[in-house]
Design a protein around this motif. Structure first.
Motif: not given
Length: 397
Positions: A280, A369-370, A362-365, A367
């Motif tokens: 992150r 956000t779109r 991925s975005l989530e991994k 940290g």
């Protein structure tokens, strides 16, 4: 807890390694080195192994400075080397810059910096008149160790000791470059963002002259340089200041796709040096850096003639690299020869992207956000990304 890196030890070790050479050249690198070392020690969270690797890299950079100055004293003609109309490929990481660079490098009329040259720009002792340069073997060994330690690197960047790579590695020797790529050092990173990059680019020019001088002594004679580094996005005004006749090819891809990928790559590199690397934090750093860099690049482009720039869409660069290469030649005022096109086509066939495993991110991994990425990169997306997507949608209903 990592070992403390001592700047005096670094300087002394470089002198000893260089058999007593003690002229490091322009002293403007010293404040940058001091800031870097302080930040590494205070907040880098390097592992014992990471500290050892980082220390070695810093000593190598200092020894490289010593070697360059020694060569300049013995061969002042190096600084007479002309770098005519260099072409720089820039853009966000993960936008096809490497593919385009290596395709164009198949034209022998271009000089390109190979990985072994940017890692070890100074000859290791007397250069043999025949046989492989010992730096090539050293670079191959290093690449092998890197890929054994982090196999996933190959899914993110096709590292090869004998292929063209980024000249930003040469800029590390000014200590005014992307050294934050190796560790989370926010104090240094913030300080670096406020510094004039001119000394770093002038030093890059000297090193390219040094490499060109060596290439010509090996019998390699070309017309101009094809270079590539996303780093130039952050200082495009200085790039044109130091290389006033440069041309820029800028690759484009939606930051919503590139930022998570490049952040994952950065985190992978951080893990080489630290056992506490946080994905992150890597994502936050790189996202903020390139959001500002792209905004600054837009400002530079708005002040310069449009014919200094060529825009390339990422999907074209990776799916139709030969077609993209054909558009480059009119832009730089050259003709693509049959011999060069054949060489490019053969190389493309041998280095297909689908031969490498896909990069998992991925975005989530990371940290991210779109909505935050859409906000941070809004100006860039409005100018270069969304119009292309609308056009593509219209062409493929």
């Amino acid at each position: 807890m990592s070992s403390i890196i001592d700047i005096h030890f670094l300087l002394d070790a470089a002198v000893q390694r260089s058999n007593g050479l003690n002229d490091f050249g322009d002293p403007s690198f010293l404040p940058a080195l001091e800031r870097l070392v302080h930040s590494i020690n205070a907040e880098g969270k390097l592992s014992e192994n990471g500290a050892a690797i980082f220390t070695e890299r810093l000593i190598e950079s200092l020894a490289s400075r010593l070697a360059l100055e020694s060569h300049l004293k013995r061969h002042p003609e190096i600084l007479q080397e002309e770098l005519k109309q260099p072409v720089f490929i820039i853009g966000l990481p993960r936008t096809g810059t490497t593919m385009l660079h290596r395709v164009l490098a198949r034209d022998r009329r271009f000089y390109t910096p190979l990985w072994w040259e940017v890692r070890f720009p100074a000859p290791l002792g007397p250069t043999p008149s025949e046989g492989e340069d010992p730096r090539v073997a050293l670079a191959k060994s290093e690449v092998k160790m890197m890929l054994e330690a982090m196999p996933e690197l190959l899914t993110m960047h096709p590292l090869d000791a004998e292929l063209p790579d980024e000249e930003v590695v040469l800029m590390e020797h000014s200590f005014l470059s992307a050294m934050y790529a190796y560790a989370n050092i926010p104090t240094y990173t913030e300080w670096l963002g406020k510094q004039d990059q001119t000394p770093a680019y002038r030093y890059l020019k000297r090193q390219l002259q040094f490499l060109q001088w060596q290439k010509r002594r090996r019998g390699e004679v070309a017309q101009r340089w094809i270079l590539k580094a996303p780093h130039h996005t952050h200082a495009m005004d200085v790039l044109f200041k130091v290389f006033p006749d440069a041309k820029v090819i800028q690759t484009h891809r939606d930051p919503l796709e590139t930022i998570p990928s490049m952040s994952s790559f950065a985190h992978t590199i951080w893990r080489v040096y630290s056992d506490q690397a946080d994905p992150r934090e890597a994502a936050a750093l790189w996202s903020a850096k390139f959001a500002k860099g792209l905004r600054d690049a837009i400002g530079v482009r708005d002040k310069l003639p449009a014919d200094r720039f060529l825009d390339v869409w990422y999907l074209d660069a990776v799916a139709k690299p030969l077609e993209v290469a054909r558009t480059v030649y009119p832009f730089i005022g050259m003709t693509l020869t049959d011999e060069a096109e054949k060489s490019m086509s053969e190389w493309i066939g041998q280095s297909s992207r689908d031969k490498r495993a896909p990069h998992d991110y991925s975005l989530e991994k990371m940290g991210l956000t779109r909505s935050k990425l859409e906000s941070d990169f809004d100006e860039y997306r409005q100018r270069y990304i969304l119009p292309r997507k609308v056009m593509s949608a219209g062409a493929n209903p």
